[in-house]
Each structure stands twice: as C-alpha cells, then as structure tokens.
Enzyme design. Sequence first.
Site, mmCIF file in Angstrom:
data_model
loop_
_atom_site.group_PDB
_atom_site.id
_atom_site.type_symbol
_atom_site.label_atom_id
_atom_site.label_comp_id
_atom_site.label_asym_id
_atom_site.label_seq_id
_atom_site.Cartn_x
_atom_site.Cartn_y
_atom_site.Cartn_z
ATOM 1 C CG ASN A 5 -1.835 1.134 1.336
ATOM 2 O OD1 ASN A 5 -1.805 2.035 0.490
ATOM 3 N ND2 ASN A 5 -2.660 1.137 2.354
ATOM 4 C CE LYS A 47 -0.290 2.954 6.626
ATOM 5 N NZ LYS A 47 -1.673 3.345 6.495
ATOM 6 N NE ARG A 106 -6.236 1.575 -0.022
ATOM 7 C CZ ARG A 106 -6.240 2.743 0.593
ATOM 8 N NH1 ARG A 106 -5.142 3.227 1.120
ATOM 9 N NH2 ARG A 106 -7.351 3.428 0.704
ATOM 10 C CG HIS A 157 -12.474 4.244 2.841
ATOM 11 N ND1 HIS A 157 -13.079 5.242 3.570
ATOM 12 C CD2 HIS A 157 -11.154 4.443 2.980
ATOM 13 C CE1 HIS A 157 -12.164 6.017 4.113
ATOM 14 N NE2 HIS A 157 -10.973 5.555 3.762
ATOM 15 C CG LEU A 202 -16.988 5.891 11.388
ATOM 16 C CD1 LEU A 202 -17.773 6.082 12.684
ATOM 17 C CD2 LEU A 202 -17.363 6.971 10.368
ATOM 18 N N GLY A 203 -12.190 5.973 10.084
ATOM 19 C CA GLY A 203 -10.777 6.011 10.464
ATOM 20 C C GLY A 203 -10.321 7.442 10.369
ATOM 21 N NE ARG A 254 -8.823 12.903 3.664
ATOM 22 C CZ ARG A 254 -8.926 11.602 3.396
ATOM 23 N NH1 ARG A 254 -9.938 11.142 2.704
ATOM 24 N NH2 ARG A 254 -8.009 10.768 3.831
ATOM 25 C CD GLU A 288 -11.852 -2.040 13.415
ATOM 26 O OE1 GLU A 288 -10.911 -2.463 14.107
ATOM 27 O OE2 GLU A 288 -11.823 -1.995 12.172
ATOM 28 C CG ASN A 289 -10.389 0.836 18.554
ATOM 29 O OD1 ASN A 289 -10.341 -0.235 19.152
ATOM 30 N ND2 ASN A 289 -9.750 1.055 17.411
ATOM 31 C CD GLU A 312 -8.868 -0.567 3.963
ATOM 32 O OE1 GLU A 312 -8.360 -0.188 5.034
ATOM 33 O OE2 GLU A 312 -9.159 0.213 3.046
#
Length: 403
Positions: free
Chosen positions: A13, A20, A94, A183, A212-213, A244, A336-337, A387
């Site tokens: 990526n 990454k 990606r 996404h 939601l990241g 953003r 997630e958190n 992903e």
Amino acid sequence: MTEAVDDLVLVINSGSSSIKYQLLDPDSGTVTAAGMVDRIGEDNAGIEHKADGETTERREAIADHRAGLRLIFDTFAETGHDLSNAGVRAVGHRVVHGGEVFYRPTLIDDSVVEAISDLSALAPLHNPANVAGIESARQLLPDVPQVAVFDTAFFHGLPDAAKTYAIDAKVAAAHGIRKYGFHGTSHEYVSGQVAELLGRDPARLNQIVFHLGNGASASAIRGGRPIDTSMGLTPLEGLVMGTRSGDLDPGIIAHLVRSADYDIDQVDRLLNRDSGLKGLSGVNDFRELRGLIDKGDAAARLAYDVYIHRLRRYLGAYLIDLGGVDAITFTAGVGENSPDVRADALAGLSRFGIEVDPAANAAKDRTARRISPPDAKVVVLVVPTNEELAIARAAHRVAETEK
Ligand code: AMP
C-alpha cells in the site's frame, strides 16, 4: 532461516511518502510479517518491520519509493524471509483510483501501469505513488504475478442518480466528474463479513456501513451492491474526517478565492489537511479529541458534535434510500474503538428499530460482534476491517485464474 512461503501474498500500500506492507496467508489471514516505510524523500526516513514477534527498526535517508521497496526486501531477507527465493504467489497492490477503467482486481502489465498513471489527474497524491510501488515491485519480483486492487472498484456500478453531480453534463463528461467512492475494499469486505456473521444471504440484506478512520466514509448496500456512498470524485466529500472537511457549500471556495485571495493550492490544503476535526479542535486523532473533551475544551466538544451530526445525516439519508435497513456496521480505527461515537450516532432511534446495548457496546472486544439488543429490529455490529486480507485474497484469486 529461509522458510517456504509458497502460498503467501505480499500486499503493498504505497502512499505519497510511505509504503505499508504485509506478507500474509490469504486463506487463514495469518500475517508472517508486516511493516511500514515512512518519510520517503526525507533524511530521517526509515522502516519498522515486524516478523516472528520481533520488531526491526532502522532510520536512514530513503530517496524514493524504489529505494523504500528495496529496503523492505533487504529487511525481509535479514530477518529470515527472503522474498525473492521463497515463491511468493502474488503481490497485491492497493490502488486508490481506478476511474471508469478498472472495476475489478486486475493483473498488472505495462498497459495497466500506464492506465493507472493516466488516472493521476483524478488522484494526484495517490496514483503516482501507487505506480511507483508497482514498478519497483515488478522489478524486484519479476516472475511473480502483480495484481492491482482498486479502492474505487466496489462503487463502480453506483446507480446513475447517486453517482451524477448536478453540474453541466458536458463539463462532467469532459473531465470524468462523477462520484467514484473510496474505501471500497473495506466496505465490500465488512459487508461480506456481516452477511456471514448473521448467517444471511447477502442478496437479502440492506446494510449501512460506516468506515470511520482518519479518512471516513459511509455506504448504503442493497443485496451486496452499493447504492450510494459518501466519498465522491475524490476522498474529500462526505463525513467529517481527521483533517478533511467532508461536505461543504462549494460556494465557500469561490468566497475564499475572491475575498481572501486564496489560490487553488491553499484551498486544497485547507480542505484536505487543515479541516475536519483538526481544523475545528487542533487535533485529528480521536483519542486526543476525547482527552480534550474530558478536560472541558469547547472547541473539541463542537468538533465532536459536528462529526456526529454529519454521521446522522448520512444515516438518515441511507435509511430512506434503502427503504429500511437490516444491519448497521461500524469499522476502522474510530468505528471499532469508540463506543461513544457508536452510541451517539444511533441515539434516540428506537422508533426505527435502531438500538445499542450499552454493555455490549462498551465491551473491550476486538472481534466482530453484535452490539444491539437481541430483540432489536436492526442489527448493529462492530466488524474489524482488514483491507490487507481482502487485497491478498483478491490478488491470490487473480493469480490462480491467470495460471
Ligand atoms: P485508521 O485510519 O482506521 O487507522 O483510524 C485512525 C483513527 O482511529 C484515529 O483518529 C485514531 O485516534 C482512532 N483510534 C485508534 N484507536 C482508537 C481507540 N482505542 N479509541 C478511539 N479512537 C481510536
């Protein structure tokens, strides 16, 4: 030690200044090694590489993506996983923008690289970096199939009414202006996981997914196919994000140009890097935002309220678009958190069959799970996105069919 890694996939990526990567088993999802090269082009660049429970770190100047990928390969070799001899089955890349051209995982050849490069006008920060990563990986692993997996692909078939901007149709056609959505790999993976988890036929499920990241997007999915999504021509539209703005009155741009003498780069910077949670509160990380809110910081509180207000607007729109929803799912870092985001996004909606069970929502659990009460009409879930695994599976599939 060099082990046999016959059926592993290397996922790459490439961002504008980072790469990454993960080496993983596409069946089980087991990760052999993972890491990141960052600050490419700077003197204090470096790599953090995790394999076999150990972390290797090195800081040094990295001139470009090619040098970055070389360092990744060297680090693999030094830590006992020599990629060039070990028979990696496929490399999955990606790629952010597939435009109108690419709508499924695609085996890479020269013409594909050229086409991805040609789409750079639509994603000037991302596609050139993706091409650099692809070209380097092809040189380093010339005999391994390389597959491009596009962030836009899942949304390629959006209905015309959802993907069309109400501007002069000739201008839109001349410049490829439509809603593409991003996404997509995550929305597809997570909605598939939901159907599996519920033991339901995806063709019979209406879903809303909130990814939601740092970047954030929502999608409305009917029968496994998206009917709308919040990101647009670029990943700037839609929800409030870390840096953003998401949706705004486009007239703001003309106002800044006319009244504040902004040029287009300043507008771009304002909306992509200095807006969202950061623009409103000074911080883009949700954990820091929470810390400020707990200390009574009014700007942080407002940023949070704007974030939730936007989420609920999309929830309402998609509820109507779908004509009712079976499952609402939260994923990615914040989704997630952050139990408070999930609870606040869905608060007061029991008349629509939408409820969150406070204990289930608060549970510190990293697995896919239901957080609505057992008798609620709408199932609310938290599903960790993956992903890399989705890309690895797609790349493996393409490599096998092209054998
Ligand atoms: P991602 O882009 O998916 O990596 O998500 C990044 C966002 O997730 C950042 O805003 C983080 O602050 C947020 N995040 C990560 N871990 C947590 C956590 N434990 N609680 C709240 N937010 C988190």
